[in-house]
Motif scaffolding. Sequence first.
Motif, PDB file in Angstrom:
ATOM      1  N   ALA A 446       3.102  -3.161   3.981  1.00  0.00           N
ATOM      2  CA  ALA A 446       2.372  -1.908   3.989  1.00  0.00           C
ATOM      3  C   ALA A 446       1.458  -2.239   5.634  1.00  0.00           C
ATOM      4  CB  ALA A 446       1.259  -2.126   2.948  1.00  0.00           C
ATOM      5  N   LEU A 447       1.171  -3.454   5.878  1.00  0.00           N
ATOM      6  CA  LEU A 447       0.336  -3.425   7.334  1.00  0.00           C
ATOM      7  C   LEU A 447       1.191  -3.911   8.481  1.00  0.00           C
ATOM      8  CD1 LEU A 447      -2.787  -5.634   5.640  1.00  0.00           C
ATOM      9  CD2 LEU A 447      -2.634  -2.980   6.565  1.00  0.00           C
ATOM     10  N   GLN A 448       2.378  -4.149   8.290  1.00  0.00           N
ATOM     11  CA  GLN A 448       3.380  -4.489   9.299  1.00  0.00           C
ATOM     12  C   GLN A 448       3.154  -5.861   9.935  1.00  0.00           C
ATOM     13  OE1 GLN A 448       3.469  -0.717  11.417  1.00  0.00           O
ATOM     14  NE2 GLN A 448       5.612  -0.481  11.008  1.00  0.00           N
ATOM     15  N   TRP A 467      -6.710  -3.982   1.663  1.00  0.00           N
ATOM     16  CA  TRP A 467      -7.168  -2.943   2.580  1.00  0.00           C
ATOM     17  C   TRP A 467      -5.797  -2.369   3.277  1.00  0.00           C
ATOM     18  CZ3 TRP A 467     -12.315  -1.685   2.433  1.00  0.00           C
ATOM     19  CH2 TRP A 467     -13.237  -2.674   2.119  1.00  0.00           C
ATOM     20  N   LEU A 468      -5.304  -1.264   2.709  1.00  0.00           N
ATOM     21  CA  LEU A 468      -4.182  -0.896   3.208  1.00  0.00           C
ATOM     22  C   LEU A 468      -4.028   0.676   3.656  1.00  0.00           C
ATOM     23  CD1 LEU A 468      -1.979  -1.751   0.181  1.00  0.00           C
ATOM     24  CD2 LEU A 468      -2.434  -3.207   2.295  1.00  0.00           C
ATOM     25  N   PRO A 469      -3.130   1.049   4.551  1.00  0.00           N
ATOM     26  CA  PRO A 469      -3.052   2.609   4.783  1.00  0.00           C
ATOM     27  C   PRO A 469      -2.436   3.361   3.477  1.00  0.00           C
ATOM     28  CG  PRO A 469      -1.127   1.384   5.866  1.00  0.00           C
ATOM     29  CD  PRO A 469      -2.110   0.317   5.106  1.00  0.00           C
ATOM     30  N   ALA A 470      -2.807   4.703   3.612  1.00  0.00           N
ATOM     31  CA  ALA A 470      -2.002   5.534   2.543  1.00  0.00           C
ATOM     32  C   ALA A 470      -0.872   5.400   2.703  1.00  0.00           C
ATOM     33  CB  ALA A 470      -2.572   6.933   2.951  1.00  0.00           C
ATOM     34  N   ILE A 489       3.121  -0.073  -5.057  1.00  0.00           N
ATOM     35  CA  ILE A 489       1.547   0.474  -5.073  1.00  0.00           C
ATOM     36  C   ILE A 489       1.560   1.703  -4.448  1.00  0.00           C
ATOM     37  CG2 ILE A 489      -0.339  -0.299  -3.606  1.00  0.00           C
ATOM     38  CD1 ILE A 489      -0.409  -2.876  -4.861  1.00  0.00           C
ATOM     39  N   LYS A 490       0.689   2.632  -4.823  1.00  0.00           N
ATOM     40  CA  LYS A 490       0.496   3.676  -3.998  1.00  0.00           C
ATOM     41  C   LYS A 490      -1.040   3.809  -3.407  1.00  0.00           C
ATOM     42  CE  LYS A 490       2.115   8.309  -4.609  1.00  0.00           C
ATOM     43  NZ  LYS A 490       1.823   8.981  -3.572  1.00  0.00           N
ATOM     44  N   ALA A 491      -1.217   3.510  -2.189  1.00  0.00           N
ATOM     45  CA  ALA A 491      -2.569   3.390  -1.696  1.00  0.00           C
ATOM     46  C   ALA A 491      -3.096   4.552  -1.262  1.00  0.00           C
ATOM     47  CB  ALA A 491      -2.449   2.636  -0.418  1.00  0.00           C
ATOM     48  N   PRO A 492      -4.396   4.983  -1.629  1.00  0.00           N
ATOM     49  CA  PRO A 492      -5.075   6.416  -1.275  1.00  0.00           C
ATOM     50  C   PRO A 492      -5.263   6.404   0.334  1.00  0.00           C
ATOM     51  CG  PRO A 492      -6.587   4.902  -2.365  1.00  0.00           C
ATOM     52  CD  PRO A 492      -5.222   3.902  -2.158  1.00  0.00           C
ATOM     53  N   THR A 493      -5.671   7.752   0.533  1.00  0.00           N
ATOM     54  CA  THR A 493      -6.210   7.998   2.040  1.00  0.00           C
ATOM     55  C   THR A 493      -7.114   6.698   2.343  1.00  0.00           C
ATOM     56  OG1 THR A 493      -5.893  10.309   1.294  1.00  0.00           O
ATOM     57  CG2 THR A 493      -7.257   9.750   3.463  1.00  0.00           C
ATOM     58  N   LEU A 494      -7.175   6.377   3.785  1.00  0.00           N
ATOM     59  CA  LEU A 494      -8.047   5.247   4.125  1.00  0.00           C
ATOM     60  C   LEU A 494      -9.467   5.764   3.895  1.00  0.00           C
ATOM     61  CD1 LEU A 494      -6.820   3.925   7.934  1.00  0.00           C
ATOM     62  CD2 LEU A 494      -7.309   2.557   5.719  1.00  0.00           C
TER      63      LEU A 494
END
Length: 634
Positions: A446-448, A467-470, A489-494
Amino acid sequence: MGEGPEKKKNPAIIRTMKIPNIGRLCVLLCVLMTLTALTAAQAQTGSGTSYVFSVRLDGGQASMRLLTDFDVLRPCEEAPLLRLGAREVRVIVQPEELGAFRALGLPHHLVERGRPFQELRRNKPLGPDARYYTPKEIEAELLALEKKYPTLAKRVDLSLLTKTGATHEGRHLFALKISDKVTKDEGEPTALLAAQHHARELNAPYMVLQAAKRVLAGYASDPLLQKTVDAYELWFVPCVNPDGVNYVWTRDRWWRKNRRRNPGGSYGVDLNRNYPFHWGKCGSTSGRESSSTYRGPSAASEPETKTMMALARMKAFDKYLDFHSYGHEVLTSYGPCQQRAYAGKRVLQVEAFYRTLIRGKMRFGTRSPSASGEAPEWHWASQGSLAYLVEVGTSFQPAFTATVAEEKRVWPGVRAFLGLRPSLAGRVQSLKGKRSLAASIDPAQALQTTQGERSKSAQGSGRYHLWLPAGAWTVPVQASGHQPLLAKIKAPTLGLTKTLDLTLIPILPSVSLSLPNPYVMGTTAQLALKAGDPGKGYWIPMALGKAPGMEVGPRHLPINPDGLFLLSAKPNLSPNYVGHMGTLDGKGEARAKLKLPRTPALLGFKLYFIGMTFEKGYPFDLKAWSSPMEMVLR
Ligand SMILES: [Zn+2]
């Protein structure tokens, strides 16, 4: 043996003073005692206090050496200034560095010797304001807050809590824990505010103490603070370096490091260079013992570092804010060389998003930290905590009124920080009994990220934070005794948060089932189950197919729940199929017998068997199973 001019001089002085013989003896004793006391004091406190020189830079090699090798007064985490040119700077030189300093040959003059801050306090109004805190005063302040708010605040001895022991001079680190029902461990999310890794930054702990006071006073009236205190455990550690701060008060107001006695005779390790993430690798981190930024003999060598790390591992902080002085800046989460490696990567977008939000409220600027081994870098990389270093003020020990004004400026950012929630939060739990797990979560996809960054869930509560990007991400989760999970995982908008529990399956015993295939009808088939799990219940049902199978909680059982399967749930199904249900023997094994009458209509017909074991605590108590086994009837 006391020859030469000294011998002649002393009796002359004594003669002039007309001291009687007994008096002479007293004077001698007094002098001797003073000398002994001085020697003892020097052995205890180092060879002497700092020299503060004003130095004229000329833009040449020597100026460069001064800026990179010496403690030039500037924001505490700023990289060595590469911008040279003719100008005046102040530099703090330790006695053991004097030779190297003079060898630079730069024009300089002495501005002051490092004096005890308490002396300056007494000399008010000449010196700085009296209201800064000694380590003892900070401890007392935390206790006073506990007394004033007994249901919300509690002083905690961190050296005892973490069992990491005292500092080099025998002091303990203290925190104020703030939460509703503060005396209970509710397994809530956690946040940490700390200050004074660097001793001389006397204005930094005020930010932490005052934040604690504002949270406690605002609990009744500020809905954001009330929500945070109800949902969170907040930890405030105003002074990470009590030995160094004590030295600032009693010996030398310019002291930065802790008070380790280095083998070469110098003192101190820069606690904000001592954390293990890329320790000693990046930036100007110094391996020279006498340097003001000495990183220590090894990563996490210092008791203060160990205590703070142990606390972080216990509590798995969602968020960490670390106050230093000075500079009006919120620093990036990575040192310069790591940050370059991550140019354009999502990790920097996430880090920048929250940093911009916090520093916007403070009206602060931003820049990179100067080196690896800093606390926020470690909290972010090894615990997944959203972590920032904040440089407050424009000097280390300004007039107290300036610090009070500074805190007013900083507070809106701190309040916003307290209100932040992770993109994803919840518990990591075991499938068996929903037991909480201390897990390691890898956000690399997710974060590279590429430097081994991990987020950790808390021991005890299993609570985790990411703490991930959408976007939709695959996140590997690992915990001891459990199969690794690739969580989708589906992360929401920052800036938004989502709750999601992560369930891991315990590593189960391997279960095998053997049976004759093909099976000649009319004979007796022996079915042997090996599960290596003595005393557990077992069941060997049959079915007409193995696909699509069925879902049992989060697990897929590869056998169809058809009529034959349900029929074989009967303990006394038929005298033709016996031993298909019961308890595994002492070796964890079981046997079943099948005898079907010869029936030509069933020739070539296929049956499927699966061996299962049971234990309480799993969904439907179903623990483990074998591969489904095919049996062709002949
Ligand atoms: Zn600092």
